[in-house]
Design a protein around this motif. Structure first.
Motif, PDB file in Angstrom:
ATOM      1  N   ASP A  34      -4.714   3.959  -1.531  1.00  0.00           N
ATOM      2  CA  ASP A  34      -4.606   5.177  -0.561  1.00  0.00           C
ATOM      3  C   ASP A  34      -3.444   6.368  -1.027  1.00  0.00           C
ATOM      4  OD1 ASP A  34      -6.561   4.832   1.210  1.00  0.00           O
ATOM      5  OD2 ASP A  34      -5.364   3.663   2.683  1.00  0.00           O
ATOM      6  N   GLY A  35      -2.888   5.856  -2.282  1.00  0.00           N
ATOM      7  CA  GLY A  35      -1.883   6.884  -2.818  1.00  0.00           C
ATOM      8  C   GLY A  35      -0.736   7.339  -1.660  1.00  0.00           C
ATOM      9  N   ALA A  36      -0.485   8.400  -1.637  1.00  0.00           N
ATOM     10  CA  ALA A  36       0.492   8.757  -0.877  1.00  0.00           C
ATOM     11  C   ALA A  36       0.228   8.986   0.597  1.00  0.00           C
ATOM     12  CB  ALA A  36       0.713  10.332  -0.974  1.00  0.00           C
ATOM     13  N   SER A  37      -1.184   8.706   1.062  1.00  0.00           N
ATOM     14  CA  SER A  37      -1.412   8.823   2.502  1.00  0.00           C
ATOM     15  C   SER A  37      -0.824   7.496   3.536  1.00  0.00           C
ATOM     16  CB  SER A  37      -3.010   8.916   2.711  1.00  0.00           C
ATOM     17  OG  SER A  37      -3.586   7.739   2.447  1.00  0.00           O
ATOM     18  N   THR A  38      -0.289   6.550   2.944  1.00  0.00           N
ATOM     19  CA  THR A  38       0.277   5.299   3.548  1.00  0.00           C
ATOM     20  C   THR A  38       1.379   5.730   4.357  1.00  0.00           C
ATOM     21  OG1 THR A  38       1.563   4.528   1.852  1.00  0.00           O
ATOM     22  CG2 THR A  38      -0.724   3.755   2.219  1.00  0.00           C
ATOM     23  N   THR A  39       1.498   5.140   5.546  1.00  0.00           N
ATOM     24  CA  THR A  39       2.842   5.424   6.447  1.00  0.00           C
ATOM     25  C   THR A  39       3.716   4.254   6.269  1.00  0.00           C
ATOM     26  OG1 THR A  39       1.834   4.069   8.323  1.00  0.00           O
ATOM     27  CG2 THR A  39       1.423   6.511   8.087  1.00  0.00           C
ATOM     28  N   GLY A  40       4.924   4.576   6.801  1.00  0.00           N
ATOM     29  CA  GLY A  40       5.822   3.578   6.693  1.00  0.00           C
ATOM     30  C   GLY A  40       5.754   2.484   7.249  1.00  0.00           C
ATOM     31  N   GLU A  41       5.024   2.142   8.304  1.00  0.00           N
ATOM     32  CA  GLU A  41       4.581   0.806   8.805  1.00  0.00           C
ATOM     33  C   GLU A  41       3.604   0.135   7.955  1.00  0.00           C
ATOM     34  OE1 GLU A  41       3.920   3.750  10.671  1.00  0.00           O
ATOM     35  OE2 GLU A  41       5.783   3.396  12.026  1.00  0.00           O
ATOM     36  N   ILE A  42       2.701   0.868   7.322  1.00  0.00           N
ATOM     37  CA  ILE A  42       1.769   0.081   6.371  1.00  0.00           C
ATOM     38  C   ILE A  42       2.636  -0.273   5.318  1.00  0.00           C
ATOM     39  CG2 ILE A  42       0.033   0.453   4.791  1.00  0.00           C
ATOM     40  CD1 ILE A  42      -1.311   2.512   6.984  1.00  0.00           C
ATOM     41  N   ILE A  43       3.371   0.528   4.667  1.00  0.00           N
ATOM     42  CA  ILE A  43       4.330   0.004   3.280  1.00  0.00           C
ATOM     43  C   ILE A  43       4.814  -1.053   3.873  1.00  0.00           C
ATOM     44  CG2 ILE A  43       6.018   0.642   1.779  1.00  0.00           C
ATOM     45  CD1 ILE A  43       4.913   3.507   2.136  1.00  0.00           C
ATOM     46  N   ALA A  44       5.764  -1.199   4.933  1.00  0.00           N
ATOM     47  CA  ALA A  44       6.607  -2.371   5.290  1.00  0.00           C
ATOM     48  C   ALA A  44       5.596  -3.493   5.564  1.00  0.00           C
ATOM     49  CB  ALA A  44       7.439  -2.014   6.548  1.00  0.00           C
ATOM     50  N   ASN A  45       4.735  -3.456   5.967  1.00  0.00           N
ATOM     51  CA  ASN A  45       3.686  -4.568   6.285  1.00  0.00           C
ATOM     52  C   ASN A  45       3.356  -5.238   5.009  1.00  0.00           C
ATOM     53  OD1 ASN A  45       1.923  -6.120   8.165  1.00  0.00           O
ATOM     54  ND2 ASN A  45       0.389  -5.000   6.830  1.00  0.00           N
ATOM     55  N   ASN A  46       2.542  -4.367   4.171  1.00  0.00           N
ATOM     56  CA  ASN A  46       2.150  -4.696   2.875  1.00  0.00           C
ATOM     57  C   ASN A  46       3.085  -5.440   2.136  1.00  0.00           C
ATOM     58  OD1 ASN A  46      -0.461  -4.356   3.977  1.00  0.00           O
ATOM     59  ND2 ASN A  46      -0.947  -3.075   1.988  1.00  0.00           N
ATOM     60  N   VAL A  47       4.347  -4.789   1.888  1.00  0.00           N
ATOM     61  CA  VAL A  47       5.334  -5.313   1.023  1.00  0.00           C
ATOM     62  C   VAL A  47       5.741  -6.849   1.670  1.00  0.00           C
ATOM     63  CG1 VAL A  47       7.704  -5.170   0.188  1.00  0.00           C
ATOM     64  CG2 VAL A  47       6.072  -3.004   0.085  1.00  0.00           C
ATOM     65  N   ALA A  48       6.044  -6.901   2.807  1.00  0.00           N
ATOM     66  CA  ALA A  48       6.545  -8.080   3.382  1.00  0.00           C
ATOM     67  C   ALA A  48       5.456  -9.148   3.459  1.00  0.00           C
ATOM     68  CB  ALA A  48       6.837  -7.881   4.987  1.00  0.00           C
ATOM     69  N   ALA A  49       4.097  -8.945   3.614  1.00  0.00           N
ATOM     70  CA  ALA A  49       3.122  -9.723   3.809  1.00  0.00           C
ATOM     71  C   ALA A  49       2.682 -10.183   2.357  1.00  0.00           C
ATOM     72  CB  ALA A  49       1.780  -9.212   4.529  1.00  0.00           C
ATOM     73  N   GLY A  50       2.737  -9.334   1.534  1.00  0.00           N
ATOM     74  CA  GLY A  50       2.546  -9.393   0.269  1.00  0.00           C
ATOM     75  C   GLY A  50       3.778 -10.286  -0.584  1.00  0.00           C
ATOM     76  N   GLY A  51       4.679 -10.189  -0.387  1.00  0.00           N
ATOM     77  CA  GLY A  51       5.766 -10.819  -0.944  1.00  0.00           C
ATOM     78  C   GLY A  51       5.868 -12.453  -0.393  1.00  0.00           C
ATOM     79  N   VAL A  52       5.375 -12.415   1.033  1.00  0.00           N
ATOM     80  CA  VAL A  52       5.516 -13.764   1.495  1.00  0.00           C
ATOM     81  C   VAL A  52       4.187 -14.605   0.755  1.00  0.00           C
ATOM     82  CG1 VAL A  52       5.047 -15.344   3.664  1.00  0.00           C
ATOM     83  CG2 VAL A  52       6.627 -13.244   3.797  1.00  0.00           C
ATOM     84  N   ALA A  53       3.176 -13.844   0.629  1.00  0.00           N
ATOM     85  CA  ALA A  53       1.995 -14.360   0.146  1.00  0.00           C
ATOM     86  C   ALA A  53       2.251 -14.646  -1.484  1.00  0.00           C
ATOM     87  CB  ALA A  53       0.659 -13.513   0.036  1.00  0.00           C
ATOM     88  N   ALA A  54       2.991 -13.940  -2.194  1.00  0.00           N
ATOM     89  CA  ALA A  54       3.460 -14.247  -3.572  1.00  0.00           C
ATOM     90  C   ALA A  54       4.280 -15.523  -3.570  1.00  0.00           C
ATOM     91  CB  ALA A  54       3.724 -12.852  -4.042  1.00  0.00           C
ATOM     92  N   LEU A  55       5.319 -15.505  -2.658  1.00  0.00           N
ATOM     93  CA  LEU A  55       6.176 -16.742  -2.823  1.00  0.00           C
ATOM     94  C   LEU A  55       5.412 -18.014  -2.368  1.00  0.00           C
ATOM     95  CD1 LEU A  55       9.348 -15.127  -0.992  1.00  0.00           C
ATOM     96  CD2 LEU A  55       8.961 -15.905  -3.521  1.00  0.00           C
ATOM     97  N   CYS A  56       4.448 -17.807  -1.391  1.00  0.00           N
ATOM     98  CA  CYS A  56       3.600 -19.175  -1.099  1.00  0.00           C
ATOM     99  C   CYS A  56       2.892 -19.688  -2.423  1.00  0.00           C
ATOM    100  CB  CYS A  56       2.799 -18.840  -0.043  1.00  0.00           C
ATOM    101  SG  CYS A  56       3.599 -18.963   1.602  1.00  0.00           S
ATOM    102  N   GLY A  57       2.199 -18.654  -3.283  1.00  0.00           N
ATOM    103  CA  GLY A  57       1.450 -18.848  -4.311  1.00  0.00           C
ATOM    104  C   GLY A  57       2.471 -19.375  -5.422  1.00  0.00           C
ATOM    105  N   LEU A  58       3.521 -18.873  -5.479  1.00  0.00           N
ATOM    106  CA  LEU A  58       4.420 -19.554  -6.603  1.00  0.00           C
ATOM    107  C   LEU A  58       4.912 -20.843  -6.156  1.00  0.00           C
ATOM    108  CD1 LEU A  58       6.825 -16.555  -7.179  1.00  0.00           C
ATOM    109  CD2 LEU A  58       5.006 -17.467  -8.781  1.00  0.00           C
ATOM    110  N   ALA A  59       5.041 -21.291  -4.773  1.00  0.00           N
ATOM    111  CA  ALA A  59       5.547 -22.430  -4.427  1.00  0.00           C
ATOM    112  C   ALA A  59       4.251 -23.483  -4.677  1.00  0.00           C
ATOM    113  CB  ALA A  59       5.789 -22.651  -2.827  1.00  0.00           C
ATOM    114  N   VAL A  60       2.904 -23.057  -4.545  1.00  0.00           N
ATOM    115  CA  VAL A  60       1.883 -23.941  -4.855  1.00  0.00           C
ATOM    116  C   VAL A  60       1.776 -24.377  -6.353  1.00  0.00           C
ATOM    117  CG1 VAL A  60      -0.767 -23.813  -4.853  1.00  0.00           C
ATOM    118  CG2 VAL A  60       0.385 -23.270  -2.719  1.00  0.00           C
ATOM    119  N   MET A  61       2.161 -23.252  -7.126  1.00  0.00           N
ATOM    120  CA  MET A  61       2.163 -23.469  -8.490  1.00  0.00           C
ATOM    121  C   MET A  61       3.438 -24.447  -8.785  1.00  0.00           C
ATOM    122  SD  MET A  61       1.556 -19.705 -10.108  1.00  0.00           S
ATOM    123  CE  MET A  61       2.140 -19.882 -11.693  1.00  0.00           C
ATOM    124  N   GLY A  62       4.496 -24.379  -7.996  1.00  0.00           N
ATOM    125  CA  GLY A  62       5.512 -25.219  -8.311  1.00  0.00           C
ATOM    126  C   GLY A  62       5.168 -26.586  -7.901  1.00  0.00           C
TER     127      GLY A  62
END
Length: 145
Positions: free
Chosen positions: A108-136
């Protein structure tokens, strides 16, 4: 010329049996169960987050989050039910988390709002950490033997 043997199959190879037992043991620890459960819940949240947060103007991002979230949840179910057969897919989980983080700018480029950015960064970060934990978990099960 080598003559093929008609004895045992690869399913009965001692290394394969030992490897499956090791991964089954690694996947049944309380830590592994916690990581798998958190991964499943994270995938479900990513899938429903467009409706929780309100991605009104970001329809392509909504579809992306839905697909990636469901894929992450199914992957987590695979880890929970058959870790010894799905542990090699563990490397895809951090990539899915990273995609959730960057997808808002890629799609979506520049059309994202602050809520969308915060949501996706937090959810994506948790997902990435969970994935790294599974690999661990897979790495730790290899070290203990």
């Amino acid at each position: 010329m080598a003559v093929p043997t008609t004895g045992s199959t690869i399913e009965h190879h001692p290394d394969l049996v030992e490897m499956r037992a090791r991964y089954e043991k690694a996947g049944s620890t309380p830590t592994a169960q916690l990581v798998e459960g958190l991964s499943f819940l994270t995938g479900l949240y990513v899938a429903i987050s467009p409706w929780v947060v309100g991605f009104d103007s970001a329809t392509r991002l909504t579809v992306s989050n839905l697909i990636v979230g469901l894929a992450f949840a199914v992957l987590a179910l695979g880890f929970g039910s058959a870790y010894e057969r799905t542990h090699l897919l563990g490397w895809t989980a951090p990539l899915l988390g990273a995609w959730v983080i960057i997808s808002q700018w890629v799609i979506d480029g520049a059309s994202t709002t602050g809520e969308i950015i915060a949501n996706n960064v937090a959810a994506g970060g948790v997902a990435a950490l969970c994935g790294l934990a599974v690999m661990g978990l897979a790495v730790m099960s290899k070290r203990k033997t």
